[in-house]
Enzyme design. Structure first.
Site: not given
Ligand code: CTP
Length: 216
Positions: A26-28
């Site tokens: 995923s990402n932040f």
């Protein structure tokens, strides 16, 4: 529905792409920008649908929320909406890649492993523009706003957008989560508005006012 009450679709958060039953990439993204935009739209009396990837933020009042996990689920949720949408705000940080195959069982750590990834569909670029529909995207880049303007303008053209919200990550500026941030609103005609050191709530209110102007 009142004439100036518009139907607005907002996407928010990251998407998560499973590797196996217990892991994902995923990402932040926290989802805050999209949630603030949905809240600002609802406050101004618009009919809002918020399609959100995983986020711990409590959804705003008077907003229809659809929860999704993956990019493909987000795309399907958008395709499943019926009726005219006056404005799309694509604030989600969609994962560009997903594992080629989700393992059915937990991958064991005995041996090292490498992950093969495949591109996810570009959701906003794949949505057929409706007549008089306003399309707003986000561009997240590494570098300063000045250095990244060209990349953001390219995304406007590539994805058929009317407006893009550029925010960037530098060693001293973190675009994720709460706090004061720098943004640039870039229009397809080259117009630009810089928003310096403002919260996502304040950015959202300004963005919604700009969107209303464009929908008139
Ligand atoms: N977006 C999308 N579908 C994707 C990736 C991005 O709809 N698969 C949308 C985002 O919601 C955002 C815009 O496209 O509104 C730009 O996203 P960004 O991550 O900045 O750019 P990418 O198109 O992913 O390009 P790159 O990662 O190469 O910068």
């Amino acid at each position: 529905m009142k004439k100036d009450r518009k139907r607005i679709l907002v996407t928010a958060g990251s998407t998560i792409e499973p590797i196996d039953p217990v892991r994902y990439i995923s990402n932040f993204s926290t989802g805050l920008a999209g949630y603030e935009i949905a809240a600002a739209c609802a406050e101004r009396g618009h009919k809002v649908c918020l399609i959100s990837g995983p986020s711990s933020i409590v959804p705003p009042m008077k907003v229809k929320v659809v929860h999704v996990s993956t990019a493909r689920e987000m795309m399907k949720a958008i395709e499943g909406l019926s009726g005219k949408i006056d404005c799309i705000v694509m604030a989600a940080a969609v994962c560009d890649f997903r594992p080629v195959k989700e393992a059915k069982r937990k991958i064991k750590t005995k041996r090292g492993f490498s992950l093969n990834l495949v591109r996810n569909p570009d959701i906003i670029a794949g949505i057929k523009p409706e007549k008089e529909q306003i399309r707003i995207g986000f561009a997240l880049e590494t570098g300063t706003i000045e250095n990244c303007r060209k990349k953001a303008l390219r995304k406007i053209r590539k994805k058929g957008l009317d407006l893009i919200v550029l925010n960037t990550k530098t060693p001293s500026l973190d675009p994720f989560g709460a706090g004061r941030k720098d943004f640039a609103l870039l229009w397809k005609d080259g117009r630009e508005k810089r928003l310096k050191g403002i919260t996502k709530k304040a950015m959202a209110r300004i963005l919604v006012e700009e969107a209303e102007r464009m929908m008139r």
